[in-house]
Scaffold this motif. Structure first.
Motif, PDB file in Angstrom:
ATOM      1  N   LEU A  49       0.828  -1.210   0.000  1.00  0.00           N
ATOM      2  CA  LEU A  49       0.000   0.000   0.000  1.00  0.00           C
ATOM      3  C   LEU A  49       0.864   1.262   0.000  1.00  0.00           C
ATOM      4  O   LEU A  49       0.433   2.306  -0.487  1.00  0.00           O
ATOM      5  CB  LEU A  49      -0.937   0.010   1.207  1.00  0.00           C
ATOM      6  N   SER A  50       2.075   1.154   0.525  1.00  0.00           N
ATOM      7  CA  SER A  50       2.957   2.328   0.581  1.00  0.00           C
ATOM      8  C   SER A  50       3.401   2.784  -0.813  1.00  0.00           C
ATOM      9  O   SER A  50       3.832   3.915  -0.978  1.00  0.00           O
ATOM     10  CB  SER A  50       4.177   2.043   1.457  1.00  0.00           C
ATOM     11  N   PHE A  51       3.287   1.916  -1.803  1.00  0.00           N
ATOM     12  CA  PHE A  51       3.602   2.339  -3.167  1.00  0.00           C
ATOM     13  C   PHE A  51       2.492   3.207  -3.761  1.00  0.00           C
ATOM     14  O   PHE A  51       2.751   4.032  -4.621  1.00  0.00           O
ATOM     15  CB  PHE A  51       3.837   1.125  -4.075  1.00  0.00           C
ATOM     16  N   TYR A  52       1.262   2.989  -3.291  1.00  0.00           N
ATOM     17  CA  TYR A  52       0.133   3.745  -3.814  1.00  0.00           C
ATOM     18  C   TYR A  52      -0.222   4.943  -2.934  1.00  0.00           C
ATOM     19  O   TYR A  52      -0.688   5.961  -3.437  1.00  0.00           O
ATOM     20  CB  TYR A  52      -1.085   2.828  -3.958  1.00  0.00           C
ATOM     21  N   PHE A  53      -0.017   4.795  -1.639  1.00  0.00           N
ATOM     22  CA  PHE A  53      -0.310   5.870  -0.698  1.00  0.00           C
ATOM     23  C   PHE A  53       0.987   6.221   0.019  1.00  0.00           C
ATOM     24  O   PHE A  53       1.458   5.455   0.869  1.00  0.00           O
ATOM     25  CB  PHE A  53      -1.370   5.437   0.318  1.00  0.00           C
ATOM     26  N   ASP A  54       1.556   7.354  -0.317  1.00  0.00           N
ATOM     27  CA  ASP A  54       2.856   7.748   0.234  1.00  0.00           C
ATOM     28  C   ASP A  54       2.866   7.837   1.757  1.00  0.00           C
ATOM     29  O   ASP A  54       3.911   7.682   2.384  1.00  0.00           O
ATOM     30  CB  ASP A  54       3.303   9.089  -0.354  1.00  0.00           C
ATOM     31  N   PHE A  55       1.713   8.052   2.342  1.00  0.00           N
ATOM     32  CA  PHE A  55       1.637   8.183   3.789  1.00  0.00           C
ATOM     33  C   PHE A  55       2.082   6.898   4.505  1.00  0.00           C
ATOM     34  O   PHE A  55       2.640   6.947   5.592  1.00  0.00           O
ATOM     35  CB  PHE A  55       0.198   8.545   4.174  1.00  0.00           C
ATOM     36  N   TYR A  56       1.852   5.738   3.881  1.00  0.00           N
ATOM     37  CA  TYR A  56       2.195   4.465   4.512  1.00  0.00           C
ATOM     38  C   TYR A  56       3.699   4.219   4.579  1.00  0.00           C
ATOM     39  O   TYR A  56       4.153   3.384   5.366  1.00  0.00           O
ATOM     40  CB  TYR A  56       1.529   3.294   3.788  1.00  0.00           C
ATOM     41  N   ILE A  57       4.484   4.907   3.770  1.00  0.00           N
ATOM     42  CA  ILE A  57       5.939   4.732   3.810  1.00  0.00           C
ATOM     43  C   ILE A  57       6.469   5.074   5.197  1.00  0.00           C
ATOM     44  O   ILE A  57       7.416   4.453   5.679  1.00  0.00           O
ATOM     45  CB  ILE A  57       6.621   5.590   2.716  1.00  0.00           C
ATOM     46  N   LEU A  58       5.847   6.038   5.858  1.00  0.00           N
ATOM     47  CA  LEU A  58       6.278   6.427   7.197  1.00  0.00           C
ATOM     48  C   LEU A  58       6.072   5.320   8.226  1.00  0.00           C
ATOM     49  O   LEU A  58       6.692   5.336   9.289  1.00  0.00           O
ATOM     50  CB  LEU A  58       5.528   7.684   7.649  1.00  0.00           C
ATOM     51  N   TYR A  59       5.210   4.362   7.917  1.00  0.00           N
ATOM     52  CA  TYR A  59       4.896   3.313   8.874  1.00  0.00           C
ATOM     53  C   TYR A  59       5.655   2.013   8.637  1.00  0.00           C
ATOM     54  O   TYR A  59       5.644   1.145   9.508  1.00  0.00           O
ATOM     55  CB  TYR A  59       3.393   3.014   8.861  1.00  0.00           C
ATOM     56  N   THR A  60       6.301   1.848   7.509  1.00  0.00           N
ATOM     57  CA  THR A  60       6.915   0.556   7.215  1.00  0.00           C
ATOM     58  C   THR A  60       8.082   0.230   8.148  1.00  0.00           C
ATOM     59  O   THR A  60       8.172  -0.888   8.647  1.00  0.00           O
ATOM     60  CB  THR A  60       7.373   0.459   5.748  1.00  0.00           C
ATOM     61  N   ILE A  61       8.970   1.176   8.407  1.00  0.00           N
ATOM     62  CA  ILE A  61      10.132   0.908   9.255  1.00  0.00           C
ATOM     63  C   ILE A  61       9.721   0.681  10.715  1.00  0.00           C
ATOM     64  O   ILE A  61      10.107  -0.331  11.312  1.00  0.00           O
ATOM     65  CB  ILE A  61      11.180   2.035   9.143  1.00  0.00           C
ATOM     66  N   PRO A  62       8.942   1.576  11.333  1.00  0.00           N
ATOM     67  CA  PRO A  62       8.515   1.290  12.717  1.00  0.00           C
ATOM     68  C   PRO A  62       7.666   0.020  12.826  1.00  0.00           C
ATOM     69  O   PRO A  62       7.803  -0.736  13.785  1.00  0.00           O
ATOM     70  CB  PRO A  62       7.705   2.522  13.121  1.00  0.00           C
ATOM     71  N   LEU A  63       6.819  -0.214  11.830  1.00  0.00           N
ATOM     72  CA  LEU A  63       5.995  -1.421  11.843  1.00  0.00           C
ATOM     73  C   LEU A  63       6.858  -2.671  11.738  1.00  0.00           C
ATOM     74  O   LEU A  63       6.589  -3.678  12.411  1.00  0.00           O
ATOM     75  CB  LEU A  63       4.979  -1.372  10.699  1.00  0.00           C
ATOM     76  N   GLU A  64       7.897  -2.612  10.946  1.00  0.00           N
ATOM     77  CA  GLU A  64       8.816  -3.739  10.842  1.00  0.00           C
ATOM     78  C   GLU A  64       9.468  -4.022  12.197  1.00  0.00           C
ATOM     79  O   GLU A  64       9.572  -5.181  12.616  1.00  0.00           O
ATOM     80  CB  GLU A  64       9.900  -3.462   9.808  1.00  0.00           C
TER      81      GLU A  64
END
Length: 153
Positions: A49-64
């Motif tokens: 989803l982070s590829f389509y909604f830039d806002f999700y990129i902020l969550y990938t590292i902390p979520l990982e």
């Protein structure tokens, strides 16, 4: 700068999935394996989803970091319920898990603060360098302290 973010985003995908696959082999309890699968599906969904909604990129590292910590805790619970706990100091998987847990649990607040733009400078980045050093030292200790297992081949 945009190329670095893309590279780091791809690296995060492979890092998490390889991490999860390693622990998929280590965890024996079926309920914990189901939880691990749910975490994998959730992370990969947010990742794509982070590829389509830039806002999700902020969550990938902390979520990982959060998901990796949960996976390591699932492994520790599995280890505590097994007979292998008697010789935990000789298990390489134990020392690797300790290093992962220390690194990911302490880096989640750092990356969360960084991506929320609370601190704009790189003054806090030595914390991550120290965490990575501690992570690697524990990893090396595990490699040196663990007994050699016999190969089946």
């Amino acid at each position: 700068m945009k190329d670095n973010i893309t590279f780091f985003n791809v690296y995060t995908f492979f890092e998490f999935n390889l991490f999860a696959l390693i622990y998929y082999q280590l965890i024996k309890e079926k309920i914990r394996l189901v939880i691990l699968k749910v975490l994998m599906i959730t992370f990969n969904t947010v990742y794509f989803l982070s590829f389509y909604f830039d806002f999700y990129i902020l969550y990938t590292i902390p979520l990982e970091g959060v998901f990796n910590s949960i996976i390591v805790i699932l492994f520790f619970v599995d280890l505590l319920n097994s007979d292998e706990i008697l010789n935990y100091k000789k298990l390489l998987s134990f020392w690797i898990s300790v290093s992962f847990l220390i690194f990911y649990l302490t880096s989640v607040p750092f990356w969360s603060l960084y991506y929320s733009s609370i601190f704009e400078t790189r003054a806090m980045f030595p914390i991550i360098y120290y965490l990575a050093t501690i992570f690697q030292l524990i990893f090396i200790y595990g490699l040196l302290a663990c007994k050699k297992t016999e190969s089946l081949y």
